[in-house]
Scaffold this motif. Structure first.
Motif, PDB file in Angstrom:
ATOM      1  N   UNK A 482       0.823  -1.210   0.000  1.00 40.70           N
ATOM      2  CA  UNK A 482       0.000   0.000   0.000  1.00 40.70           C
ATOM      3  C   UNK A 482       0.854   1.255   0.000  1.00 40.70           C
ATOM      4  N   UNK A 483       0.304   2.312  -0.562  1.00 34.42           N
ATOM      5  CA  UNK A 483       0.947   3.630  -0.559  1.00 34.42           C
ATOM      6  C   UNK A 483       1.297   4.010   0.880  1.00 34.42           C
ATOM      7  N   UNK A 484       2.537   4.402   1.098  1.00 33.67           N
ATOM      8  CA  UNK A 484       3.017   4.681   2.452  1.00 33.67           C
ATOM      9  C   UNK A 484       2.249   5.820   3.120  1.00 33.67           C
ATOM     10  N   UNK A 485       1.632   6.690   2.322  1.00 29.60           N
ATOM     11  CA  UNK A 485       0.924   7.834   2.905  1.00 29.60           C
ATOM     12  C   UNK A 485      -0.334   7.416   3.666  1.00 29.60           C
ATOM     13  N   UNK A 486      -0.907   6.274   3.297  1.00 26.62           N
ATOM     14  CA  UNK A 486      -2.126   5.838   3.978  1.00 26.62           C
ATOM     15  C   UNK A 486      -1.844   5.440   5.425  1.00 26.62           C
ATOM     16  N   UNK A 487      -0.587   5.117   5.712  1.00 25.49           N
ATOM     17  CA  UNK A 487      -0.223   4.729   7.078  1.00 25.49           C
ATOM     18  C   UNK A 487      -0.269   5.927   8.027  1.00 25.49           C
ATOM     19  N   UNK A 488      -0.361   7.147   7.471  1.00 25.28           N
ATOM     20  CA  UNK A 488      -0.449   8.339   8.311  1.00 25.28           C
ATOM     21  C   UNK A 488      -1.884   8.638   8.740  1.00 25.28           C
ATOM     22  N   UNK A 489      -2.856   7.939   8.152  1.00 25.39           N
ATOM     23  CA  UNK A 489      -4.255   8.115   8.546  1.00 25.39           C
ATOM     24  C   UNK A 489      -4.443   7.479   9.922  1.00 25.39           C
ATOM     25  N   UNK A 490      -4.974   8.210  10.921  1.00 25.55           N
ATOM     26  CA  UNK A 490      -4.988   7.722  12.315  1.00 25.55           C
ATOM     27  C   UNK A 490      -5.482   6.293  12.511  1.00 25.55           C
ATOM     28  N   UNK A 491      -6.746   5.998  12.228  1.00 25.38           N
ATOM     29  CA  UNK A 491      -7.286   4.667  12.504  1.00 25.38           C
ATOM     30  C   UNK A 491      -6.794   3.644  11.496  1.00 25.38           C
ATOM     31  N   UNK A 492      -6.907   3.975  10.199  1.00 28.69           N
ATOM     32  CA  UNK A 492      -6.504   3.021   9.174  1.00 28.69           C
ATOM     33  C   UNK A 492      -5.007   2.742   9.240  1.00 28.69           C
ATOM     34  N   UNK A 493      -4.217   3.761   9.574  1.00 29.42           N
ATOM     35  CA  UNK A 493      -2.781   3.548   9.699  1.00 29.42           C
ATOM     36  C   UNK A 493      -2.454   2.529  10.771  1.00 29.42           C
ATOM     37  N   UNK A 494      -3.156   2.625  11.913  1.00 25.97           N
ATOM     38  CA  UNK A 494      -2.959   1.650  12.993  1.00 25.97           C
ATOM     39  C   UNK A 494      -3.311   0.250  12.518  1.00 25.97           C
ATOM     40  N   UNK A 503       4.448  -0.976   3.192  1.00 22.60           N
ATOM     41  CA  UNK A 503       4.426   0.382   2.615  1.00 22.60           C
ATOM     42  C   UNK A 503       5.290   0.469   1.374  1.00 22.60           C
ATOM     43  N   UNK A 504       4.817   1.228   0.400  1.00 18.04           N
ATOM     44  CA  UNK A 504       5.577   1.379  -0.841  1.00 18.04           C
ATOM     45  C   UNK A 504       5.490   2.834  -1.295  1.00 18.04           C
ATOM     46  N   UNK A 505       6.542   3.285  -1.951  1.00 20.68           N
ATOM     47  CA  UNK A 505       6.575   4.631  -2.530  1.00 20.68           C
ATOM     48  C   UNK A 505       7.032   4.506  -3.981  1.00 20.68           C
ATOM     49  N   UNK A 506       6.829   5.540  -4.745  1.00 20.05           N
ATOM     50  CA  UNK A 506       7.268   5.517  -6.146  1.00 20.05           C
ATOM     51  C   UNK A 506       8.790   5.611  -6.206  1.00 20.05           C
ATOM     52  N   UNK A 507       9.339   5.242  -7.353  1.00 21.27           N
ATOM     53  CA  UNK A 507      10.795   5.295  -7.525  1.00 21.27           C
ATOM     54  C   UNK A 507      11.311   6.720  -7.411  1.00 21.27           C
ATOM     55  N   UNK A 508      10.517   7.689  -7.879  1.00 19.96           N
ATOM     56  CA  UNK A 508      10.945   9.091  -7.793  1.00 19.96           C
ATOM     57  C   UNK A 508      10.927   9.588  -6.353  1.00 19.96           C
ATOM     58  N   UNK A 509       9.923   9.140  -5.587  1.00 20.13           N
ATOM     59  CA  UNK A 509       9.754   9.654  -4.232  1.00 20.13           C
ATOM     60  C   UNK A 509      10.726   9.024  -3.247  1.00 20.13           C
ATOM     61  N   UNK A 510      10.857   7.700  -3.285  1.00 14.92           N
ATOM     62  CA  UNK A 510      11.735   6.994  -2.332  1.00 14.92           C
ATOM     63  C   UNK A 510      12.098   5.639  -2.923  1.00 14.92           C
TER      64      UNK A 510
END
Length: 626
Positions: A482-494, A503-510
């Motif tokens: 999953x996109x690493x940004x979703x892990x920052x959502x309070x309940x869903x991230x937990x 967690x995964x990011x694009x090649x350009x981002x990380x």
């Protein structure tokens, strides 16, 4: 609910159900008849105090579970379980002959030998009872089958206990108790003859008669799967918790409620009906598959209603003249007590039925009966420890209501500990709650998700709740990339952090995070896990299906496993979608219980699983509904 009751019409289940019901009934008929007889006619048999005799009888009955469960598990893995069931019933008839001799000779030692042998009978049947069901029932029938077995067992305990007391007080000669037991055992033998053949999974097994080494070995088998072992610990804790409550019913009815003998029966019947109702509801609430999300739900209820029983227990009735049953029911406080006991039983059913089904499904077939034997040993151990602990606390002056309250608090601590070790229970609860409380989910093709082994699941990405919905529907755990940004959502991230999401990011981002994600996905597939991905890369902004990215091809290059296409429908426009540009902006945007669907297609071989082909499959499965 018609589905699970329909099993009672099936020859592959009905004879087995009747056999185990009659066995549980007979155990409690003889046990309670003997206890009542020794309580009210102790002078004819021994100089020991009646209360000591009752505890001695309970200890003798449970001793075989420690001594012979390991052997029983080996026998159930080595021989045909249907044949073993018939032999156990023959043994039960012979035991009633020993009991008859004890009554005729007025010999307490002979009666205790008969009680010990009856414990052996239950010990031998235990692994057969739970290991045979996965051989005769489909996976989507296991929850219903276990529900019927648990409900039937508790009803048999109740009726057998009542019948034993009535029989002991009404017959002219106690030998008639043994005659009644023999007739029940004979009926059990006749029903056992209808149990279909259940071939042994390990016929070459050499039976080890050393109970100590084999017990340790069986526990080692159970510990090979962490979830199975912790489920067994959960089952054992439930039996400690339930037995602690049941053991206090006589004293609680007399000294707290101020009732007579009939009030004890009322408490037992209320708790038993609750277990039956909770067990029967499990299949409907779980959607016919093993839904371990019900286990935390059950533990919450066991804690809340255990605590409320402490607060609801009256003080003013203690020490009064025993009330008649109708007079007792006229007291408002008693109805709250009965409600708490009923709900303890209901939530106990939610707790225990999925755990038994989970142990059956996830245990290795070759070792299943021995793992059930390990479960029985730990059950007995926990019940003995619970009884000793309760006796010590009551001896120190703790009141029975306070004991109930303390047990409820301990239940909460045990639940938190187990769910901390295996977050899957809690995560499935969150997923189950979301699907049941927010949406009305319809599924098709769930049988296409492999029962075991590695596979990649691909689905369209409509909302932040997609992974949770799929987790709630899948019979197996899934590790989502999953996109690493979703892990920052309070309940869903937990939720995602604790369910092993990657967690995964694009090649350009990380680029480092991207490489780590592919490596972790490869390890998960190598371990035989399910890996879920959303090949679109992002949540759709317009509800339409976006082009699938080539990440799935890279995963399959190192591990060419089947790919299962899945399509979510109906989530566009929900609170968790980006229909308004920003998700989770307008609560209850479509109200509660909005219809959504998950359609699962047939697995696609790795060589055919190109991004374009998979996108076409998902589009077809989804149809026009977004």
């Amino acid at each position: 609910m018609s589905g699970q009751f329909g099993l009672l019409k099936q020859k592959r289940f009905r004879p087995f159900f009747a056999t185990q019901f009659l066995g549980a009934f007979n155990d409690n008929l003889f046990k309670n008849a003997l206890v009542v007889l020794l309580t009210f006619q102790a002078a004819h048999w021994t100089t020991l105090k009646p209360e000591l005799l009752a505890n001695l009888a309970a200890g003798i009955f449970i001793l075989p579970f420690f001594l012979f469960s390991a052997t029983a598990g080996q026998l159930a893995d080595k021989y045909d379980k249907a044949m073993l069931a018939r032999l156990v019933k023959v043994l039960e008839m012979a035991i009633m002959g020993v009991a008859a001799a004890g009554f005729f000779l007025t010999s307490l030692p002979v009666l205790m030998v008969a009680l010990f042998l009856l414990g052996c009978h239950s010990t031998l049947f235990g692994p057969v009872k739970y290991a045979i069901m996965p051989q005769h029932l489909h996976e989507d029938e296991l929850v219903g089958g276990n529900a019927l077995i648990e409900a039937g067992t508790f009803v048999a305990i109740l009726i057998g206990t009542l019948a034993g007391g009535l029989l002991a007080g009404s017959v002219e000669h106690p030998a008639w108790i043994a005659v009644g037991g023999f007739l029940v055992a004979a009926a059990g033998y006749l029903t056992s003859r209808g149990i279909p053949v259940a071939p042994p999974p390990a016929p070459e097994l050499k039976v080890n008669l050393n109970p100590l080494s084999e017990t340790w070995r069986n526990i080692a088998f159970a510990r090979q799967n962490r979830t199975v072992f912790l489920s067994i610990l959960g089952i054992s804790w439930f039996w400690l918790y339930g037995a602690l409550f049941l053991a206090q019913f006589p004293a609680y009815a007399k000294f707290v409620l101020g009732g007579g003998e009939s009030s004890v029966t009322l408490l037992l019947a209320t708790f038993t009906v609750g277990i039956g109702v909770g067990s029967m509801l499990c299949e409907r609430m779980s959607g016919k598959h093993v839904e371990i999300g019900l286990v935390p739900f059950g533990s919450i209820g066991l804690t809340l209603f255990g605590l409320d029983l402490y607060f609801a227990s009256p003080d003013a009735l203690a020490g009064t003249t025993p009330h008649e049953l109708l007079a007792l029911l006229s007291i408002p406080a008693v109805w709250r007590v009965l409600f708490d006991l009923m709900m303890l039983g209901v939530f106990g059913g939610f707790f225990i039925v999925p755990l038994y089904a989970l142990v059956q499904v996830r245990s290795s077939p070759d070792h299943r009966a021995r793992i059930i034997a390990a479960n029985n040993i730990l059950n007995a151990l926990f019940m003995v420890v619970g009884a000793l602990g309760a006796a010590a606390l009551l001896g120190k002056g703790l009141s029975i209501p306070a004991l109930f309250g303390l047990a409820a608090l301990l239940n909460a601590l045990v639940a938190i500990y187990i769910y901390g070790l295996v977050p899957e229970f809690l995560l499935r609860f969150v997923a189950w709650l979301l699907v049941k409380a927010v949406y009305r989910l319809r599924t098709t093709g769930l049988e296409n998700i492999p029962q075991e082994g590695a596979a990649v699941l691909v689905a369209n990405h409509v909302s932040f709740a997609d992974a949770v919905v799929i987790m709630g529907a899948s019979p197996r755990p899934i590790r989502f990339v999953m996109d690493h940004r979703i892990f920052k959502t309070p309940l869903l991230g937990f939720v995602f952090r604790h369910c092993g999401a990657i967690p995964i990011a694009s090649a350009k981002e990380d680029p480092a995070m991207m490489e780590a994600a592919f490596a972790e996905a490869a390890r998960a597939l190598a371990d035989g896990d399910l890996v879920g991905i959303f090949p679109e890369g992002n949540i759709t902004a317009d509800g339409e299906l976006q082009p699938f990215r080539p990440g799935v091809s890279r995963i399959l290059a190192s591990h060419p496993v089947p790919v299962v296409p899945m399509a979510l429908a109906g989530l566009w426009g929900s609170f968790f979608s980006r229909v308004d540009g920003v998700a989770m902006k307008t609560p209850f945007r479509r109200g509660l219980f909005s219809d959504i669907a998950l359609h699962v297609g047939a697995p696609v071989p790795a060589v055919e699983a190109t991004p374009e082909h998979l996108q076409a499959q998902v589009r077809t499965l989804r149809g026009e509904c977004r």
